[in-house]
Design a protein around this motif. Structure first.
Motif: not given
Length: 203
Positions: A182-189
């Motif tokens: 997901s975009a949200s997890y990719q942003d967090m990483t």
């Protein structure tokens, strides 16, 4: 214009102060000024602020490491409070947060020691998540639902084990891989990785 009446406390106070030697009044003023300087000294605030900044930096490093650990396994995600929160937010976008809520309810249920509370909690969980047409019905097969129903007659801390395991497997095989993409997890990483790079460049 206000008048001072005879016997007025304020008038007595003024007369008392006037009777004091000027040297005493000057000394009192000087002491008041020094106290004011000490109370507002910037160094004191600066010193007390340092530990919180260090703790904040430490928390950021810990959270960055946690975020990257979530992709190692579903267990790592479930061990992290912030990971569970992030996963729950993602599941809401897919309208399937009831699976995680049921799993969490089962985890809490297992910690119950009172037999009376165990029975009442078991019925609440079953009615909310397991029975057919439940308000937040989880996706389990008919056989598992019936086994869980029978377990309620003699409720123990293990009565939801099978239903919980089925729900966990569903999340691990289905929702968890989508969460990692997901975009949200990719942003967090990306943020976690950039904080790690920034830390290395300053050492």
């Amino acid at each position: 214009m206000s008048r001072w009446m005879p016997g007025c406390p304020a008038l007595s106070m003024c007369r008392g102060l006037a009777a004091l030697p000027i040297a005493c009044l000057e000394r009192a003023k000087d002491l008041k000024t020094r106290l004011g300087i000490l109370l507002h000294k910037p160094e004191l605030g600066h010193k007390t602020g340092n530990p919180s900044k260090l703790q904040l930096g430490s928390r950021r490093r810990d959270s960055s490491r946690e975020v990257l650990e979530w992709r190692e396994s579903f267990d790592q995600l479930l061990k992290s409070k912030s990971g569970v929160n992030a996963f729950h937010t993602f599941l809401k976008t897919e309208f399937s947060e009831e699976n995680l809520d049921f799993w969490l309810a089962c985890e809490d249920f297992k910690k119950t020691r009172s037999k009376t509370k165990l029975a009442s909690k078991a019925n609440r969980i079953f009615e909310e998540f397991v029975q057919s047409e439940a308000p937040r019905e989880v996706n389990i097969d008919h056989e598992t639902r019936e086994i869980t129903r029978k377990n309620l007659s003699g409720a123990t801390s293990a009565c939801f084990n099978e239903a919980q395991a089925k729900t966990r497997t569903l999340m691990e095989k289905d929702s968890y891989p989508r969460f990692l993409k997901s975009a949200s997890y990719q942003d967090m990483t990306k943020q976690a990785a950039s904080r790690g790079t920034s830390k290395r460049s300053h050492t």
